[in-house]
Design a protein around this motif. Structure first.
Motif, short mmCIF file in Angstrom:
data_model
loop_
_atom_site.label_atom_id
_atom_site.label_comp_id
_atom_site.label_asym_id
_atom_site.label_seq_id
_atom_site.Cartn_x
_atom_site.Cartn_y
_atom_site.Cartn_z
N GLN A 1 -24.77 -3.95 17.67
CA GLN A 1 -23.42 -5.09 18.01
C GLN A 1 -22.52 -4.83 17.22
O GLN A 1 -21.13 -4.82 17.76
CB GLN A 1 -23.92 -6.40 17.63
N VAL A 2 -23.10 -4.14 15.65
CA VAL A 2 -21.76 -3.82 14.96
C VAL A 2 -21.39 -2.25 15.46
O VAL A 2 -21.04 -1.83 14.35
CB VAL A 2 -21.19 -4.42 14.15
N HIS A 3 -21.99 -1.89 16.39
CA HIS A 3 -22.16 0.26 16.55
C HIS A 3 -22.18 0.39 14.60
O HIS A 3 -21.81 1.64 14.66
CB HIS A 3 -20.06 0.15 16.29
N ALA A 4 -23.58 -0.32 14.67
CA ALA A 4 -23.88 0.77 13.20
C ALA A 4 -25.33 1.27 13.53
O ALA A 4 -25.98 0.98 14.70
CB ALA A 4 -24.13 -0.27 12.02
N SER A 5 -25.86 2.11 12.47
CA SER A 5 -27.15 2.48 13.31
C SER A 5 -27.97 1.60 13.00
O SER A 5 -28.71 0.67 12.17
CB SER A 5 -27.96 3.74 12.19
N VAL B 1 -22.00 4.08 10.49
CA VAL B 1 -22.79 4.26 10.59
C VAL B 1 -24.20 3.67 9.68
O VAL B 1 -25.03 3.28 10.12
CB VAL B 1 -23.15 5.28 12.09
N ALA B 2 -24.31 4.38 8.56
CA ALA B 2 -25.71 4.53 8.15
C ALA B 2 -25.53 3.71 6.52
O ALA B 2 -26.59 2.72 7.12
CB ALA B 2 -25.55 6.11 6.99
N LEU B 3 -24.60 3.40 6.69
CA LEU B 3 -24.32 1.97 5.36
C LEU B 3 -24.17 0.54 5.91
O LEU B 3 -24.63 -0.24 5.37
CB LEU B 3 -22.76 2.85 4.44
N GLY C 1 -34.32 -8.63 15.09
CA GLY C 1 -33.15 -8.27 14.75
C GLY C 1 -32.07 -7.86 13.74
O GLY C 1 -31.01 -7.65 14.79
N ALA C 2 -32.91 -7.55 13.22
CA ALA C 2 -32.20 -6.12 12.64
C ALA C 2 -31.06 -4.93 13.45
O ALA C 2 -30.05 -5.22 12.74
CB ALA C 2 -32.98 -6.26 11.60
N TYR C 3 -32.50 -4.74 14.11
CA TYR C 3 -31.79 -3.56 15.12
C TYR C 3 -30.43 -4.12 16.00
O TYR C 3 -29.92 -3.33 16.12
CB TYR C 3 -33.61 -3.11 15.96
N LEU C 4 -30.90 -5.36 16.65
CA LEU C 4 -29.56 -5.70 17.60
C LEU C 4 -28.42 -5.88 16.93
O LEU C 4 -27.61 -6.00 17.84
CB LEU C 4 -30.31 -6.96 18.41
#
Length: 546
Positions: free
Chosen positions: A236-240, A186-188, A229-232
């Motif tokens: 989508q890849v289950h990251a933060s 999630v973080a990296l 855009g960065a957030y979405l």
């Protein structure tokens, strides 16, 4: 009221709060005024806002976190990375464990996993609230940078801990290995997505504008869309998505160093982002106040879950949790400080004694805000077997109470703690400014001389004196910054006083120009188009001097 009317009422409350906080005979933080106005909206119109946490996260958090990452001083972020990471990672985990056991001990009817979830969601801090509180008190710049950096990074840590605590409450199981691996992903990946997306968009925008041109407002609109855009993409890849928005903002500050954007576009973009920041920050606290009556009603109805019938026990719980959070933060800050002192002494570095009032202010500055509000609303309504999620309404109320009480404690405690406090010396900002001005002046003089030479090669002999005289006048504007480097302190001080006086005179002259143009326009002696163009030029000059 329909959704549009509610939104307009909240925007009006944000505008009104700015005037109201100045009209009050006593000092009151702006967020508290906005929370109060939100509660008035809910009480007067008898119509609450159905707050969808996913929409709340998407609309409010990405642009605000992006802007914080964009504007936070990077030298301070790198210099104090140890202290920031200790607060953003270590303190959050310590808060989840310590406050989680405290909440479960206070309210035995609340399952331990739910208590951990509540502790996790109240662990992230909110720099917006503390900034408004400390606007009129001399908080050390370095401390403010640490608090801002902490709040940028601890959101993801708190939300990941919250997610695992909720999963444990729903499923009844927890895996430390799975939680650790998920946190790393999630973080990296969130950080990587934010950096890569911003670089890709900036490169594409530069390539398109270089080959096909662009509309004047395109860079501003693109900067507004990048955090979403960065957030979405990260989600989508289950990251933060939160860390992606922060990383996008930090990356944007480095992209800006290319200096390819037009000056007028930068001025317009700054005005747009300042308006967006003011509106979104205000609406978040108005929404918090609007949710308060419903949260209180739900908590009173479910107070029996805690084993008591008197609703005043809710206040006892809220106060106990806030005291526990403050003590945990104070202990962590003291331990971190002692470790830093020991490291500095081991390396032979000089160590300055930190005042206890500053240490206590660091504890009080841990104000909770938007992340806590939005996160606690994501608690599920039902368990997999169809039974209600245990103590959900009670957890929502306690999280809301933590936000309010932390705001009150900071607004009451920080001003007297910091008033009259002799702060540790800050980095020499004036020296850095002088260095930058001298370097800029040298580059400006070189550019003028080069352009003068090119003009003289093409100019007829009759115009040589004209170009030479113009170049001399322009060079003189920058020459005194280079002369100051070789002058004494008294002469340098006199030059700065002369600059300040010249700035006041120029501002007075610009105001006179503007009034004269408005007078001509009012009497129809010039057209609106001409007046707007000339006033815009004057406004840009005034912005430079202010």
């Amino acid at each position: 009221m329909n959704s549009i009317e509610v939104a307009l009422a909240m925007l009006l409350a944000v505008v009104g709060s700015g005037y109201l906080v100045r009209m009050l005979p006593f000092s009151l933080p702006l967020p508290l005024v906005q929370i109060g106005l939100g509660a008035v909206i809910a009480g007067v119109f008898k119509h609450g806002v159905a707050l969808d946490p996913d929409i709340f996260f998407l609309l409010f958090l990405p642009p605000l976190l992006f802007l914080d990452g964009w504007r936070i001083p990077k030298d301070g972020l790198l210099r104090d990375r140890g202290a920031i990471l200790a607060l953003a990672l270590g303190l959050v985990v310590a808060t989840v464990l310590g406050a989680g056991f405290l909440i479960h001990w206070l309210i035995p009817a609340m399952p331990l996993a739910v208590a951990f979830a509540l502790a996790a969601i109240v662990s992230p801090t909110d720099p917006v609230a503390v900034s408004s509180i400390t606007a009129r008190v001399p908080i050390p710049r370095r401390l403010m940078h640490i608090l801002e950096g902490e709040s940028l990074l601890n959101d993801a840590t708190g939300l990941v801990c919250f997610r695992f605590a909720v999963a444990a409450a729903v499923t009844g199981g927890f895996s430390l290995l799975s939680a650790s691996l998920t946190f790393l992903w999630v973080a990296l990946v969130g950080l990587g997505v934010g950096v890569a997306f911003t670089v890709a968009v900036s490169f594409a925008q530069r390539w398109l504008s270089r080959h096909f041109g662009q509309e004047a407002g395109s860079p501003i609109l693109i900067s507004l869309l990048i955090p979403f855009g960065a957030y979405l993409l990260a989600e989508q890849v289950h990251a933060s998505g939160i860390l992606a928005a922060v990383a996008a903002g930090i990356t944007m500050s480095y992209v800006e160093l290319s200096g390819r954007l037009l000056a007028t576009t930068r001025v317009q973009r700054t005005a747009v982002w300042n308006t967006v920041q003011f509106a979104l920050n205000g609406i978040m606290f108005v929404l918090l106040g609007e949710q308060l009556p419903a949260s209180l009603q739900g908590a009173v109805a479910s107070v029996a879950q805690s084993g008591h019938r008197n609703p005043w026990w809710l206040l006892v719980y809220a106060l106990a949790i806030n005291v526990g959070l403050a003590l945990l933060r104070l202990a962590w800050a003291w331990i971190s400080l002692r470790l830093n002192v020991l490291k500095a002494r081991h390396r032979g570095h000089p160590v300055s004694r930190l005042h206890w009032r500053l240490l206590l202010a660091t504890s009080l500055a841990g104000v909770r805000g938007a992340i806590t509000l939005a996160g606690v609303m994501t608690l599920p309504l039902l368990l997999p077997d169809g039974t209600p999620f245990p103590a959900r309404e009670l957890a929502i109320f306690l999280a809301t109470a933590v936000i309010l009480l932390s705001l009150l404690a900071a607004s009451i405690g920080l001003p007297p703690l910091l008033k009259g406090l002799e702060l540790p010396p800050e980095p020499a900002v004036q020296r850095e400014e002088n260095l930058a001005r001298r370097a800029a002046a040298t580059a400006a003089i070189a550019a003028v001389e080069k352009t003068q030479h090119e003009l003289l090669e093409r100019a007829p002999a009759s115009e040589v004196d004209t170009y030479t005289s113009a170049a001399t006048r322009v060079i003189a504007l920058y020459q005194h910054w280079l002369d100051e480097d070789a002058s004494g302190e008294d002469e340098a001080r006199q030059l700065r006083k002369a600059d300040a006086a010249e700035r006041e005179l120029r501002l007075a002259a610009l105001q006179g120009q503007r009034e004269a143009i408005f007078e001509l326009a009012r009497h129809y002696q010039i057209s609106d188009e001409v007046s707007r163009r000339l006033v815009r030029e004057i406004d840009l000059q005034e912005a430079r001097y202010r």
